[in-house]
Write an enzyme that holds these catalytic residues in place. Sequence first.
Site, PDB file in Angstrom:
ATOM      1  N   GLU A 180       0.867  -1.034   0.502  1.00 45.91           N
ATOM      2  CA  GLU A 180       0.165   0.066  -0.353  1.00 45.91           C
ATOM      3  C   GLU A 180       0.958   0.860   0.496  1.00 45.91           C
ATOM      4  O   GLU A 180       0.736   2.224   1.534  1.00 45.91           O
ATOM      5  CB  GLU A 180      -0.740   0.013   1.252  1.00 45.91           C
ATOM      6  CG  GLU A 180      -1.947  -1.093   1.472  1.00 45.91           C
ATOM      7  CD  GLU A 180      -2.782  -0.704   2.158  1.00 45.91           C
ATOM      8  OE1 GLU A 180      -2.679  -0.115   3.410  1.00 45.91           O
ATOM      9  OE2 GLU A 180      -4.210  -1.768   2.142  1.00 45.91           O
ATOM     10  N   GLU A 204      -5.289  -8.723   1.451  1.00 45.11           N
ATOM     11  CA  GLU A 204      -6.115  -8.770   2.600  1.00 45.11           C
ATOM     12  C   GLU A 204      -8.135  -7.733   2.525  1.00 45.11           C
ATOM     13  O   GLU A 204      -7.976  -8.168   1.291  1.00 45.11           O
ATOM     14  CB  GLU A 204      -5.463  -7.330   3.200  1.00 45.11           C
ATOM     15  CG  GLU A 204      -4.196  -7.297   3.489  1.00 45.11           C
ATOM     16  CD  GLU A 204      -3.967  -5.957   4.210  1.00 45.11           C
ATOM     17  OE1 GLU A 204      -4.387  -5.123   5.272  1.00 45.11           O
ATOM     18  OE2 GLU A 204      -2.842  -5.275   4.662  1.00 45.11           O
TER      19      GLU A 204
HETATM   20  C1  NOJ Z   1      -4.432  -2.014   5.180  1.00 38.89           C
HETATM   21  C2  NOJ Z   1      -2.841  -1.975   5.382  1.00 38.89           C
HETATM   22  O1  NOJ Z   1      -2.449  -2.651   5.299  1.00 38.89           O
HETATM   23  C3  NOJ Z   1      -3.416  -2.622   7.498  1.00 38.89           C
HETATM   24  O2  NOJ Z   1      -2.348  -2.497   7.476  1.00 38.89           O
HETATM   25  C4  NOJ Z   1      -4.046  -2.197   7.777  1.00 38.89           C
HETATM   26  O3  NOJ Z   1      -3.947  -3.083   9.295  1.00 38.89           O
HETATM   27  C5  NOJ Z   1      -5.468  -2.846   7.053  1.00 38.89           C
HETATM   28  N1  NOJ Z   1      -5.626  -1.942   5.550  1.00 38.89           N
HETATM   29  C6  NOJ Z   1      -6.992  -2.181   7.895  1.00 38.89           C
HETATM   30  O4  NOJ Z   1      -6.677  -0.964   7.925  1.00 38.89           O
END
Ligand code: NOJ
Length: 456
Positions: free
Chosen positions: A166, A362
Site C-alpha cells: 500500500e 487483505e
Molecule cells: C490495510 C493495511 O495494509 C493494514 O496494515 C491495516 O491494518 C488494514 N488496512 C486495516 O486498516
Amino acid sequence: MSYEFPPGFEWGVATAAYQIEGAIAAGGRKPSVWDTFSALPGRILQGATGAIACDHYHRYAEDVKWMAELGIKHYRFSLAWSRIIPDGRGSVNETGIDFYRRLLDCLQHYGITPHATLFHWDSPQALEELYGSWQSRDMAQDFADYATAVVSRLGDRITSWMTINEIVCFTHIGYDVNRIPVHAPGTSVASLKQVWQTSHHALLAHGLACQAIRAASPGPCSVALVDNFVPTVPLTESAADIAAARQAFHLHGTNGGILEPALTGAYSPALLAQLGENAPEIRDGDLAIVHQPLDWIGFNSYFGTYARAAETPAGYEVLPFPQGYPQLNMPWLHFVPDCLYWGIRHLSETLNRPDLPVRVTENGCAGQDSLTEAGEVLDSDRILFLRQYLRSAHRAIQEGYPLQGYFAWTLMDNFEWAYGCDRRFGLLYTDYETQRRIPKASFHWYRECIRQNRVV
Ligand code: NOJ
C-alpha cells in the site's frame, strides 16, 4: 448457489510486523518511523504504540498453532526492516533474521506456505534522520539492498515475495501539505509535487527490489506488489455505467499514479494533465524500473466508490456516499462488497492486464467487538462483511478472472496504526492485558469456509 471455489484455491490470513510483533528493542532491532511517530503525543488514539502489540515476537509459536487450527495453508506476513538492518543501510543483524527463521520453521511444521512482504510501512528511523526517508531517491536503493540481504538469507524458506504494501499509506498519508499527516513519518511538505515525489520514490524502490529479489533468490520465486487501489464500481451494470467506471478509475484516488505505472509502465496521462506542475519529477529510465514483470498482483480490498455515466464534461461522475450508507467501524470502511469483483475486473479490462494472476492479500473489517459473559465474541457483522466480499470473489472466478487466493485481514486484533488498539480487525480477539487470543464467531465461520472450500 453453492459458492464453491476451485480446487487449490488458496485460503489464508495476513498480518504485518509492526502491528503484531512488539519487542521493539529485542534482538538488536532499532526504531522504525512508527516507533518515533507513535511516541508523539496526540498522534495515536489513546496513546497506543506498537511497543508490545500482540507480543508475537515471543508468542509466534502459539499464533502459528492458531493458524493451523483455522485450517489455512497460506500466511502473509511482513518483515521488519529495522530488525534486519537496524540502521537502514549497512550491516545485517543476524539475530533479526533468526527470528524469522524460527517463525518460518514453525510454519513449515504445520504445512503453511509463507508469503512475505518486505515492507509494510515500518522504515528505519535512521534513514528518516539521514535523508528524510521517502523524500529521498536514495531510499529506493537502500530498500533494494535490504531486499538482497533478506532474500539471500531467507530465500531457502520463502519463495513468494511481495515488495511493498500500500504505497499510498506511507507516502500520501505520511507526507502532507498544510495538514499534520496521519501516518509516519508525519512530515509536512510544501507542495503536492513533493508528496507525489515520495510515491514515485516508492515505485522506484518496488522496481529495484523486484530485480534484487530475482537476483538473490537461490531458486525460482514469485514477486508481487500489493496495492489498495480504489475500484470504481458502476452504479448499475449498464454498458454506459461500466464505461463510466472504467474512465473514472484512472483519476480516482492514486490509482493512475501508483498502480497504473507499476502495471503498465506509464502514469495515467489524465492524471499527469490534472497534476500539472505538481506531477513528480520522473527521470529518463525511471518508468522502465518501475514497470517490472510481476508474477502476480496483491489486491487489498476494503471499499470502492460508485460511478455512473453523466452529462459532465468528462462524461461520468463519481458519487458521494449518502448519509446513513452502511459502514463498518472505520470512517473509510463503507460496505461495498462488489468492489472486490470490480477491482479484479479493472485490473484485467481497464489496465489491460488479464494475464496477471491476482491474490486478495487483505480483506476484513473493524467491529466494536466485545466479550460476552460467556467469553464469546459474536461478531455477526464481520461474518456478514466477509461473506459478501467472498461472494464477490467467487463471482470473479466464475467469470474467468485469474483470482488465486484470498487472505483475510487479520489473524488477531492488533495495532491499527493511528487508531491504536481501539479498532479490532482480528478473527482472534486479543486480550491485551493477558495476551490471550480468543476465537471470535468469525474465526469459526471462516474455518468452515476453508474446510468446505466455499462461502458458507
Ligand atoms: C490495510 C493495511 O495494509 C493494514 O496494515 C491495516 O491494518 C488494514 N488496512 C486495516 O486498516
